[in-house]
Design an enzyme around this catalytic site. Structure first.
Site, mmCIF file in Angstrom:
data_model
loop_
_atom_site.group_PDB
_atom_site.id
_atom_site.type_symbol
_atom_site.label_atom_id
_atom_site.label_comp_id
_atom_site.label_asym_id
_atom_site.label_seq_id
_atom_site.Cartn_x
_atom_site.Cartn_y
_atom_site.Cartn_z
ATOM 1 N N ASP A 1 45.891 45.667 42.759
ATOM 2 C CA ASP A 1 46.132 46.559 42.685
ATOM 3 C C ASP A 1 46.366 46.765 44.392
ATOM 4 O O ASP A 1 46.037 47.997 44.513
ATOM 5 C CB ASP A 1 45.047 47.432 42.010
ATOM 6 C CG ASP A 1 43.706 47.523 42.806
ATOM 7 O OD1 ASP A 1 43.355 46.292 42.724
ATOM 8 O OD2 ASP A 1 42.677 47.977 42.413
ATOM 9 N N ASP B 1 44.881 40.926 45.216
ATOM 10 C CA ASP B 1 44.973 41.484 43.849
ATOM 11 C C ASP B 1 45.833 42.012 43.458
ATOM 12 O O ASP B 1 46.901 42.985 43.924
ATOM 13 C CB ASP B 1 43.149 41.838 43.770
ATOM 14 C CG ASP B 1 43.142 42.738 43.911
ATOM 15 O OD1 ASP B 1 43.375 43.275 45.214
ATOM 16 O OD2 ASP B 1 42.434 43.139 43.089
ATOM 17 N N ASP C 1 43.326 46.522 46.191
ATOM 18 C CA ASP C 1 42.945 46.807 47.448
ATOM 19 C C ASP C 1 41.839 45.761 47.677
ATOM 20 O O ASP C 1 40.668 46.417 48.451
ATOM 21 C CB ASP C 1 41.421 47.607 45.871
ATOM 22 C CG ASP C 1 40.762 46.837 45.236
ATOM 23 O OD1 ASP C 1 40.953 45.959 44.619
ATOM 24 O OD2 ASP C 1 40.022 47.799 44.838
ATOM 25 N N SER D 1 43.048 46.229 38.202
ATOM 26 C CA SER D 1 42.322 44.931 39.422
ATOM 27 C C SER D 1 42.827 43.885 39.394
ATOM 28 O O SER D 1 44.074 43.276 38.953
ATOM 29 C CB SER D 1 41.200 45.530 40.091
ATOM 30 O OG SER D 1 41.018 44.795 40.768
#
Length: 449
Positions: free
Chosen positions: A243, A241, A245, A100
């Protein structure tokens, strides 16, 4: 062996804590537990842009194949895409290799069940127990019973972009948007989605090289985007960010707009459309009190959970709420996806700005953020509940709360990982709450000496 799974899967420094050996075991155990009883199970595998992704994917996939499951490898793709596509493709599970917003040396492995939800603690414990017991009772497969790896050819990215675009009506023509992809998993999906919706798209940090993910970029470092938006006269900026999400925004004046403001704006819009179920948004205890005050004016309820998007989602599922999220930009729209989705959030926000005919900063005036002070008090792990037991500390908290008189609050949270309790105060006077927070933290520290 301590608990392997944290709040967001298994995470650690790649090749040191999160080794290829551990990735193999997680693939093997995860595939076995999540697909038990299925004849030839399918598991979707995606990752972000980190250099260690290839190594961990190879090992993870080997583990999946060893118990007879098929691994469908879709390459670099946002985490929420795996959650969505696991359902769309009727896969038995999904796995994402990502850490992440963490620096490049970290990586992580996170599982989704066949419905696209993160795993329960119980399922994670079953996976860990299987690894701990060295795969006792797991049959050794040979010959035709071993699974196959299927390399996917780009259809997954196309399907996710189409899904994200379908969450808004109409187009984004006339909107000038700057995107910061953090050199991460959104570098194709977010850019394509906004272009196809006919926005004027400007992009920074969309050239991943395996080591520049999150580096001075994205939602954790939005400074360059703040500058870019103003310099290029954009209507808004959107920062993802690693990833994708989560998503934070920048208004046309270069101000950072956090998840609290996004929840306020989107909550109000959902209410206007008659889609805000039970007239409620779900937030965490760390959300600014200004959000509660703003929502009260709009006659919208706020329900608070522990910090962590998994707790927000739990509350949303339990009571069928439409929207929830965190200050960090993890926003969940339960009508669309089963996890925080940066692109879906970005598109909702952009659509609201376009349709409103107002500037983004005007929309953000819905909420006034109260000053917030956070002070760490050093406390031994076995005394982290002292603030609940000690009479003098309790009395001081009551006095502060009384003096703030509804226009501020005290929140004390023990750290889950360090010998600390976090003392957080909100109120209208920055100087006053700063003094009170430091005084309370000192009192707590003195009591444990």
């Amino acid at each position: 062996m301590g608990r392997m799974f944290g709040t967001d899967g298994v995470r650690g420094v790649a090749n040191k804590e999160l080794t290829a050996d551990l990735a193999y075991k997680l693939g093997k155990a995860g595939a076995f537990i999540l697909t038990e009883g299925t004849h030839r199970p399918k598991i979707l595998v995606g990752m972000d842009t980190r250099i260690s992704g290839d190594m961990l994917e190879s090992a993870l996939v080997a583990g999946i194949l060893s118990v007879g499951a098929e691994a469908i490898c879709v390459g670099v793709i946002p985490t929420p895409a795996i959650a969505y596509l696991t359902r769309k493709y009727n896969a038995d599970a999904g796995v994402v290799i990502s850490a992440s917003h963490n620096p490049v040396e970290y990586n992580g492995i996170k599982f989704f069940n066949k419905n696209g939800y993160k795993l329960s603690d119980e399922l994670e414990d079953s996976i860990q127990a299987l690894i701990r017991d060295d795969f006792k009772d797991v049959p050794v497969l040979t010959g035709e019973n071993i699974g196959r790896k299927i390399e996917e050819d780009g259809e997954a990215i196309r399907d996710y972009i189409d899904f994200a675009k379908s969450t808004i009506k109409g187009d984004l023509k006339g909107l000038k948007v700057a995107l910061d992809c953090a050199n991460g998993a959104s570098y194709i999906t977010s850019v394509e989605a906004f272009k196809e919706l006919e926005a004027e798209v400007h992009v920074i940090n969309n050239k991943p090289d395996g080591i520049n993910i999150n580096r001075n970029s994205g939602s954790t470092h939005p400074e360059d985007l703040m500058e870019y938006v103003v310099k290029n006269n954009c209507h808004m900026g959107l920062a993802f960010d690693g990833d994708a999400d989560r998503c934070l925004a920048i208004d046309e004046k270069g101000n950072l707009i956090n998840g609290d403001f996004i929840l306020a704006i989107c909550g109000k819009e959902l209410k206007k459309q008659g889609r805000l179920k039970k007239n409620t948004i779900v937030v965490t205890v760390m959300s600014n009190l200004g959000l509660d005050i703003a929502m009260k004016k709009e006659e919208i309820n706020t329900i608070k959970t522990k910090v962590g998007d998994r707790y927000v989602l739990e509350e949303m599922l339990k009571n069928d709420y439409a929207i929830g999220g965190e200050q960090s930009g993890h926003i969940i729209f339960s009508d669309y996806n089963t996890t925080g989705d940066g692109l879906v959030t970005a598109l909702q926000l952009a659509h609201i700005v376009k349709e409103s005919g107002k500037t983004f900063s005007e929309l953000c005036s819905i909420m006034k953020e109260l000053p917030q002070v956070l002070v760490n008090a050093k406390v031994p792990n076995d005394q982290k509940d002292i603030y609940l037991k000690d009479e003098e500390i309790k009395s001081e908290i009551d006095t502060i709360t009384k003096n703030l008189d509804g226009s501020g609050r005290v929140l004390i949270r023990p750290s889950g990982t360090e010998p600390l309790v976090r003392v957080m105060l909100e109120g209208e006077n920055q100087k006053e709450i700063d003094k009170l927070a430091h005084g309370l933290a000192k009192l707590i520290e003195n009591k444990v000496k």
